[in-house]
Write an enzyme that holds these catalytic residues in place. Structure first.
Site, mmCIF file in Angstrom:
data_model
loop_
_atom_site.group_PDB
_atom_site.id
_atom_site.type_symbol
_atom_site.label_atom_id
_atom_site.label_comp_id
_atom_site.label_asym_id
_atom_site.label_seq_id
_atom_site.Cartn_x
_atom_site.Cartn_y
_atom_site.Cartn_z
ATOM 1 N N GLU A 1 0.824 -1.212 0.000
ATOM 2 C CA GLU A 1 0.000 0.000 0.000
ATOM 3 C C GLU A 1 0.860 1.265 0.000
ATOM 4 O O GLU A 1 0.546 2.245 0.678
ATOM 5 C CB GLU A 1 -0.937 -0.002 1.235
ATOM 6 C CG GLU A 1 -1.925 -1.132 1.209
ATOM 7 C CD GLU A 1 -2.725 -1.306 2.511
ATOM 8 O OE1 GLU A 1 -2.307 -0.756 3.549
ATOM 9 O OE2 GLU A 1 -3.743 -1.996 2.485
ATOM 10 N N GLU B 1 -5.999 -8.487 -1.503
ATOM 11 C CA GLU B 1 -6.761 -8.404 -0.259
ATOM 12 C C GLU B 1 -8.216 -8.308 -0.660
ATOM 13 O O GLU B 1 -8.650 -7.279 -1.187
ATOM 14 C CB GLU B 1 -6.380 -7.158 0.561
ATOM 15 C CG GLU B 1 -5.099 -7.311 1.294
ATOM 16 C CD GLU B 1 -4.819 -6.209 2.331
ATOM 17 O OE1 GLU B 1 -5.694 -5.364 2.595
ATOM 18 O OE2 GLU B 1 -3.702 -6.222 2.867
#
Ligand SMILES: *[C@@H]1O[C@H](CO)[C@@H](O)[C@H](O)[C@H]1NC(C)=O
Ligand SMILES: *[C@@H]1O[C@H](CO)[C@@H](O)[C@H](O)[C@H]1NC(C)=O
Ligand SMILES: *[C@@H]1O[C@H](CO)[C@@H](O)[C@H](O)[C@H]1NC(C)=O
Ligand SMILES: *[C@@H]1O[C@H](CO)[C@@H](O)[C@H](O)[C@H]1NC(C)=O
Ligand SMILES: *[C@@H]1O[C@H](CO)[C@@H](O)[C@H](O)[C@H]1NC(C)=O
Ligand SMILES: *[C@@H]1O[C@H](CO)[C@@H](O)[C@H](O)[C@H]1NC(C)=O
Length: 660
Positions: free
Chosen positions: A200, A276
């Site tokens: 991220e 995810e």
């Protein structure tokens, strides 16, 4: 042996073969004829060793599962029909202080969890492929996103940047870690098929391609040859990846077409993967217990599978934030931007914190039968071991705060300074737990007030001559009073009478460091941004402070002495103990019911199993894994902040949620 019996046995063995050995294992299927190549994305679908594969993966973190139960959880994942387990690697587990790296035999506090080879080999033994997220930053709702807190003690350090101090420590850590992982790569006969670099990064306030490029080169230099990937939200574009070098994956839980569509646009002619895909959500203290609806989850998951996409379920099994290792978020709605995560990391995932199956598990199993067209041998879901409600225990000892401090492992006489800057642990500072700042010999006139400027990190209990005078956390609105992180420039009345030669204790608790978003320099305890005033007089650095770091390490916890009988005379925080004697061999998991306690944490046989804050909800009970108990006497210790311990330690079969 009669002929008939022999024929019968022969038939039976054929039948057994027919049931189990007929289908190859995943390994047999993908390595048949020798291993020539790893995971490839050179076409719009994945191949492994030249054979088509869709990655049906689930996240579980070795550091959130008791090592004794790794195998059980991995087998349950494989039995759902998934073919891959994904884990992040938490730098702070493996590099607990500047000089010590730990991979399972270094004798540090978290040694048992640090056995990386053990976990990954077990996954292979359970016939699973492995995706590893290397970090160094992993987010994962884990303490400081996996970063070691000692990084903070160097002024020039910039995390996740092209920064000499940060990168030289990453180099030290990656050097050892990757020498272990390189042997476990698929093309070297191991189970690892993909490595994710960073995490991220596009959400960081300073996404930095130079930094990512250095990591990419370092990882290759350290003999990693399998596919390298990145993961961000699709809306962040390509800020967190290196197009052409890192295989880009994304994270989401719904709007499949929008997300996969966007990914295909950014990265054409390659397979799509949700690295995810959310099965549920983490809980914060002070907030409602969060769940994700079964139908909503299943329908979206099915759409992702049907796209066709590869999917890693985050989480498949959440587990527990043992000890003080929970992370925090800096979400909105709180003026200090701090939302600590609970000890339980159940996540409303398909497999519960305690390893129970849920309807989401059954849904995944059904969908795998439908979408996974490559037939390999899949074990039956292992039986779930029941939990036990042990008899309630009377307390058989108390240890007053003064007697805890007398046994404190370190005592520093200096200016006050943050936890991270204390000269302990070979100058790595204190990472977790509590820090006590003491002033003795104070003359405090009646109606004096103590002011702490700024926000406290994260809470402080104030004792005057051993008596707690700040608000105990008996209700959630007390968070809006002195001593709690929300309050800026808090003021507390110290005494209504004149006191001579008084002792003032400030007991700070670190509730976990933020691990997502903008979270760079975060110190705990009394930090540079705090100033203290006794009325108008500054209690500055140059006055004499004694600092006691209380880390509650296992060997220290097991060695506490000076216990007294519980007598109701305690006036501040204290430790209380009870003995759980198990006479039989039926030693199974349980939950400790904390509903009658106020605020603190629990230690079982030396291991800190987690925090409780009953008035804040949602978590009311702490998971206690059976493997941490033994036949005979087990010692349970509670650190209670308020002077009001419950009279007993009680157990319950299931978790208890109580929304604030
Ligand atoms: C592999 O998958 C692709 C895309 O679905 C398909 O075109 C191809 O035929 C498959 N190959 C094999 C050997 O099944
Ligand atoms: C690491 O884990 C493996 C698998 O559980 C186990 O066999 C091994 O003994 C462990 N190593 C250490 C040092 O604990
Ligand atoms: C990527 O980062 C740049 C610089 O920080 C920013 O201006 C841009 O908006 C980001 N792109 C996306 C899609 O978020
Ligand atoms: C002040 O208190 C300390 C204990 O906190 C004690 O040891 C000391 O003798 C006291 N001094 C005076 C002058 O009363
Ligand atoms: C600090 O303590 C020392 C002795 O331990 C004493 O000499 C000194 O006066 C103290 N300073 C202050 C400001 O209290
Ligand atoms: C245990 O306590 C004793 C006495 O208080 C002390 O001498 C010893 O060093 C302690 N051991 C550990 C491991 O803390």
């Amino acid at each position: 042996m009669a002929l008939n019996t022999r024929i019968l046995l022969g038939l039976l063995s054929l039948l057994t073969i027919g049931f189990s050995a007929d289908l190859p294992t995943l390994y047999e299927y993908y390595t048949e004829g020798g291993i020539k190549s790893g995971l490839s994305v050179d076409q719009p679908y994945f191949t492994l060793n030249g054979k088509n594969i869709s990655i049906y993966s689930g996240s579980m973190h070795y550091f959130r599962i008791p090592p004794e139960l790794w195998q059980d959880r991995l087998r349950k994942l494989r039995a759902a029909g998934l073919n891959t387990v994904e884990t992040s690697i938490a730098w702070n587990i493996h590099h607990p202080n500047i000089n010590d790296l730990e991979f399972g035999d270094g004798g540090t506090e978290l040694e048992a969890w640090a056995n990386l080879t053990g976990f990954i080999r077990l996954a292979q033994q359970e016939d699973l492929f492995v995706i590893v997220r290397l970090g160094p930053y992993i987010s994962a709702d884990w303490e400081f996103g996996g970063l070691p807190s000692w990084l903070l003690s160097v002024e020039t350090m910039e995390i996740r940047q092209y920064n000499a101090y940060f990168l030289s420590n990453v180099g030290k850590y990656f050097g050892e870690m990757l020498s272990i992982l390189s042997k476990l790569q698929f093309t070297n006969g191991g189970p690892i098929i993909m490595f994710q670099v960073e995490h991220e990064l596009a959400y960081s306030p300073y996404p930095n391609a130079e930094y990512l490029q250095i990591l990419y080169e370092l990882i290759q230099y350290l003999d990693i040859v399998e596919l390298l990937s990145s993961c961000d939200g699709a809306s962040s574009g390509q800020n967190g990846t290196l197009p052409g070098l890192l295989f880009q994956t994304i994270e989401f839980g719904s709007e499949i077409a929008l997300n996969f569509g966007k990914l295909e646009e950014m990265q054409p002619n390659k397979p799509v993967m949700a690295m995810e895909f959310y099965s549920g959500w983490a809980d914060h203290w002070t907030e409602q217990h969060r769940t994700r609806d079964l139908i909503d989850f299943r329908d979206n998951y099915e759409q992702a599978l049907a796209w066709p996409g590869s999917v890693n379920l985050y989480m498949f099994h959440g587990g527990t934030n043992w000890g003080f290792m929970n992370g925090a978020n800096n979400g909105v709605g709180d003026n200090s931007n701090f939302q600590p995560i609970t000890t339980s990391y159940d996540f409303d995932a398909p497999l519960t914190e305690a390893g129970d199956y849920t309807p989401k598990y059954d849904a995944i199993r059904e969908l795998m039968k439908k979408y996974n067209t490559i037939e390999t041998f899949t074990p039956d879901p292992p039986e779930v071991k029941g939990r036990r409600v042990y008899s309630s225990l009377d307390l058989n000892g108390q240890l007053r705060f003064e007697n805890i401090l007398r046994q404190a492992p370190d005592k520093i006489e200096d200016c006050f300074q943050s936890m991270e800057n204390l000269p302990i642990n070979e100058n790595s500072g204190q990472s977790y737990g509590y820090t006590v700042y003491r002033r003795e010999g104070l003359n405090i006139p009646a109606n004096s007030a103590l002011t702490i400027t700024g926000h406290v990190r994260d809470t402080v209990m104030v004792l005057v001559n051993g008596v707690l005078i700040s608000n105990a956390l008996t209700s959630s609105d007390r968070l809006d009073t002195f001593g709690y992180w929300r309050i800026e420039n808090g003021i507390v009345l110290l005494t209504t009478e004149d006191l001579n030669n008084a002792t003032l204790d400030l007991i700070f608790e670190n509730w976990g460091r933020v691990g997502f978003g903008n979270f760079y320099k975060q110190f705990k305890g009394l930090t540079d941004s705090n100033r203290l005033f006794l009325n108008y007089e500054e209690l500055g650095c140059r006055t004499n402070w004694t600092i006691y770091p209380l880390e509650f390490k296992r060997s220290w916890n097991q060695n506490l002495s000076d216990w007294e009988a519980v007598d109701g005379s305690v006036t501040g925080p204290a430790l209380y103990k009870a003995t759980l004697t198990i006479y039989d061999d039926d030693i199974t998991d349980t939950y400790i019911d904390m509903q009658e306690w106020v605020k603190g944490f629990v230690i079982v046989n030396g291991i800190v199993v987690g925090r409780y804050a009953t008035a804040l909800g949602p978590q009311q009970a702490l998971y206690l894994p059976g493997p941490w108990l033994h036949k005979g006497d087990n010692e349970i210790i509670v650190f209670e902040h308020s002077p009001w311990p419950a009279s007993q330690i009680k157990f319950t079969k299931d978790p208890i949620y109580n929304n604030p």
